[in-house]
Design a protein around this motif. Structure first.
Motif, mmCIF file in Angstrom:
data_model
loop_
_atom_site.group_PDB
_atom_site.id
_atom_site.type_symbol
_atom_site.label_atom_id
_atom_site.label_comp_id
_atom_site.label_asym_id
_atom_site.label_seq_id
_atom_site.Cartn_x
_atom_site.Cartn_y
_atom_site.Cartn_z
ATOM 1 N N LYS A 176 -7.125 10.677 15.274
ATOM 2 C CA LYS A 176 -8.164 11.722 15.153
ATOM 3 C C LYS A 176 -9.205 11.612 16.268
ATOM 4 O O LYS A 176 -9.771 12.593 16.705
ATOM 5 C CB LYS A 176 -8.874 11.583 13.798
ATOM 6 N N GLU A 183 4.880 5.077 11.162
ATOM 7 C CA GLU A 183 4.030 4.815 9.985
ATOM 8 C C GLU A 183 4.629 3.810 9.014
ATOM 9 O O GLU A 183 4.136 3.664 7.897
ATOM 10 C CB GLU A 183 3.701 6.139 9.290
ATOM 11 N N GLU A 192 -5.061 -6.615 6.426
ATOM 12 C CA GLU A 192 -4.294 -5.760 5.504
ATOM 13 C C GLU A 192 -4.197 -6.418 4.125
ATOM 14 O O GLU A 192 -4.239 -5.740 3.098
ATOM 15 C CB GLU A 192 -2.897 -5.520 6.099
ATOM 16 N N LYS A 235 -5.034 3.404 8.000
ATOM 17 C CA LYS A 235 -6.331 4.048 8.232
ATOM 18 C C LYS A 235 -6.744 3.888 9.692
ATOM 19 O O LYS A 235 -7.264 4.800 10.318
ATOM 20 C CB LYS A 235 -7.393 3.383 7.360
ATOM 21 N N PHE A 236 -6.525 2.693 10.222
ATOM 22 C CA PHE A 236 -6.887 2.388 11.607
ATOM 23 C C PHE A 236 -6.104 3.281 12.575
ATOM 24 O O PHE A 236 -6.671 3.918 13.470
ATOM 25 C CB PHE A 236 -6.603 0.903 11.871
ATOM 26 N N ARG A 272 -7.651 -6.025 2.549
ATOM 27 C CA ARG A 272 -7.879 -4.620 2.199
ATOM 28 C C ARG A 272 -6.638 -3.790 2.526
ATOM 29 O O ARG A 272 -6.499 -3.267 3.648
ATOM 30 C CB ARG A 272 -9.103 -4.094 2.952
ATOM 31 N N GLY A 282 -4.030 -1.003 3.261
ATOM 32 C CA GLY A 282 -4.261 0.346 3.786
ATOM 33 C C GLY A 282 -5.044 0.329 5.098
ATOM 34 O O GLY A 282 -5.208 1.361 5.741
ATOM 35 N N THR A 283 -5.492 -0.877 5.497
ATOM 36 C CA THR A 283 -6.273 -0.991 6.738
ATOM 37 C C THR A 283 -5.483 -0.455 7.935
ATOM 38 O O THR A 283 -6.002 0.305 8.748
ATOM 39 C CB THR A 283 -6.645 -2.471 6.995
ATOM 40 N N ARG A 307 -4.258 6.137 11.908
ATOM 41 C CA ARG A 307 -4.512 7.583 11.751
ATOM 42 C C ARG A 307 -5.920 7.941 12.228
ATOM 43 O O ARG A 307 -6.139 8.997 12.819
ATOM 44 C CB ARG A 307 -4.327 8.002 10.295
ATOM 45 N N GLY A 308 -6.870 7.049 11.984
ATOM 46 C CA GLY A 308 -8.245 7.267 12.447
ATOM 47 C C GLY A 308 -8.277 7.333 13.963
ATOM 48 O O GLY A 308 -8.936 8.191 14.556
ATOM 49 N N HIS A 335 0.841 -1.202 0.000
ATOM 50 C CA HIS A 335 0.000 0.000 0.000
ATOM 51 C C HIS A 335 0.869 1.242 0.000
ATOM 52 O O HIS A 335 1.489 1.521 1.014
ATOM 53 C CB HIS A 335 -0.902 -0.001 1.245
#
Ligand code: SF4
Ligand code: ZN
Ligand code: ZN
Length: 301
Positions: free
Chosen positions: A255, A198, A239, A248-249, A242, A244-245, A251-252, A16
Motif C-alpha cells: 500500500k 502470500e 510472528e 500485515k507487514f 503476534r 499475522g505480523t 500488504r502494508g 494465522h
C-alpha cells in the motif's frame, strides 16, 4: 486435536488464522490461497506461456506442481550453477520433480556456457551478487528468446518480508519501489511473478509433504552466514509473538510502495553492445562479469 472442518485428526495447526486442519482441508486451504494470489494481483492468464525457474528446493517444486495442477501451460528452467557437490544433486531432484508433473524441463549449465562455475570466477564482486545477476539474466533471456510470456519464481512471504525488512534497515529505498508479487514486462524484460507471495515457508513445507513432493534440503554452500537468514529468524520470532505480523507487514508495504517511486534511478536504458539486451551502460553487467565477446545462445534446440 481435530480438524476445524471435519472429524479427522489435524495435520497442521496454522499460526494465522489459528486453526487446526486435516491433510485434505490443508491442501484445499493452501491451493485456494495460491489461486487467490494469482487472481488478486492478476499475475497471468490461462493462455500465457509460463516459464518456471526451478531450483530443486521446496518453493519452486511446489509452485510448478500447483500451476500444473491448475492446468496452466508451464515449462521449467533449471540453471545448473556449477557449484561442486551441490548443483548436480539439485539437478537430479529437478529432473524427478518435472517427471512427477510431466512437464518439459530445460537445463542451462553455467560451466558449459560460461567456462566456470559460480564461486570460481576471479572477481571482486561477492559470489551471491554475481550469481544473482547471472540467474536473473539467464532466466529473462531464456524466456525472451523462446517466447515465454512470464517467468515464475517460488518466492514466498518469508523471502519478501525479509527482503523488505533488510532494505528498510539499510535504507536501500531504490530497491523497494519495484518489489512486489508482479514486475511487469517491458521491452526485452519479460514479466516476473510470484504466486507463493502470500504463503509461508512453514505452509510450503507442509504442503510439499502432504502431496508427496521430494526436494533438496541442503543449502547452497555460499548461503552460509547470509544476513537474510537472520532477518527471517527475527521476523519469525515476531510472528510467534503476534501472529499475522508477516502478512500485515507485506500488504502494508504494498500500500505504501508508491512512496519509494521517486527513488528509482531513471537512467537511459541502452542495448548492450555485446548481447543486445537492456543495459544501463554500453555493456550489461552480465556480459561484463563474464567478460563476453558475443551473446550467449539460449534458444531451445
Ligand atoms: Fe547463488 Fe548460492 Fe548465493 Fe544463492 S546462495 S545466490 S545460489 S551462490
Ligand atoms: Zn478436515
Ligand atoms: Zn550483455
Amino acid at each position: 486435536m481435530k480438524c476445524k472442518f471435519c472429524e479427522k485428526e489435524a495435520y497442521i495447526k496454522l499460526y494465522h488464522p489459528k486453526i487446526p486442519l486435516c491433510r485434505e482441508h490443508f491442501i484445499e486451504y493452501f491451493e485456494r490461497k495460491v489461486r487467490r494470489t494469482i487472481e488478486r494481483y492478476k499475475l497471468f492468464k490461462k493462455d500465457e506461456r509460463i516459464l518456471v525457474a526451478i531450483s530443486g528446493g521446496k518453493d519452486s517444486a511446489v509452485v510448478s506442481y500447483i500451476l500444473k495442477k491448475f492446468n496452466y501451460d508451464i515449462q521449467c528452467l533449471y540453471i545448473n550453477l556449477g557449484v561442486r557437490g551441490y548443483s548436480d544433486k539439485c539437478e537430479e531432484y529437478v529432473k524427478k520433480q518435472c517427471k512427477m508433473i510431466d512437464t518439459p524441463l530445460h537445463i542451462v549449465k553455467i560451466r558449459e556456457l560460461l567456462g566456470s562455475g559460480i564461486g570460481e570466477l576471479r572477481t571482486t564482486r561477492p559470489t551471491c551478487s554475481y550469481c544473482g545477476t547471472t540467474k536473473r539474466y539467464i532466466s529473462n533471456k531464456f524466456a525472451y528468446d523462446n517466447n515465454f510470456d512470464v517467468v515464475v519464481t517460488g518466492h514466498n512471504i518469508d523471502d519478501e518480508a525479509s527482503f523488505i525488512f533488510g532494505n528498510v534497515l539499510n535504507w536501500n529505498t531504490q530497491y523497494l519501489a519495484k518489489q512486489g508479487p508482479i514486475l511487469p514486462g517491458e521491452g526485452k524484460f519479460v514479466k516476473k511473478v510470484k504466486p507463493l507471495y502470500e504463503v509461508t515457508e512453514r505452509e510450503i513445507v507442509a504442503y510439499a509433504s502432504a502431496v508427496g513432493i521430494d526436494y533438496v534440503t541442503d543449502k547452497c554452500p555460499y548461503s552460509k552466514g547470509a544476513i537474510t537468514l537472520r532477518y527471517k529468524e527475527i521476523i519469525n520470532q515476531l510472528e510467534k509473538i503476534r501472529p499475522g505480523t508477516k502478512i500485515k507487514f507485506v500488504r502494508g508495504f504494498l500500500k505504501k510502495r508508491h512512496l519509494f517511486e521517486g527513488e528509482i534511478e531513471k537512467g537511459k536504458i541502452n542495448e548492450c553492445k555485446v548481447c543486445g539486451m537492456p543495459s544501463g551502460g554500453k555493456v550489461c553487467s552480465f556480459c561484463r562479469i563474464w567478460d563476453l565477446r558475443e551473446a550467449v545462445d539460449l534458444s531451445i534446440k
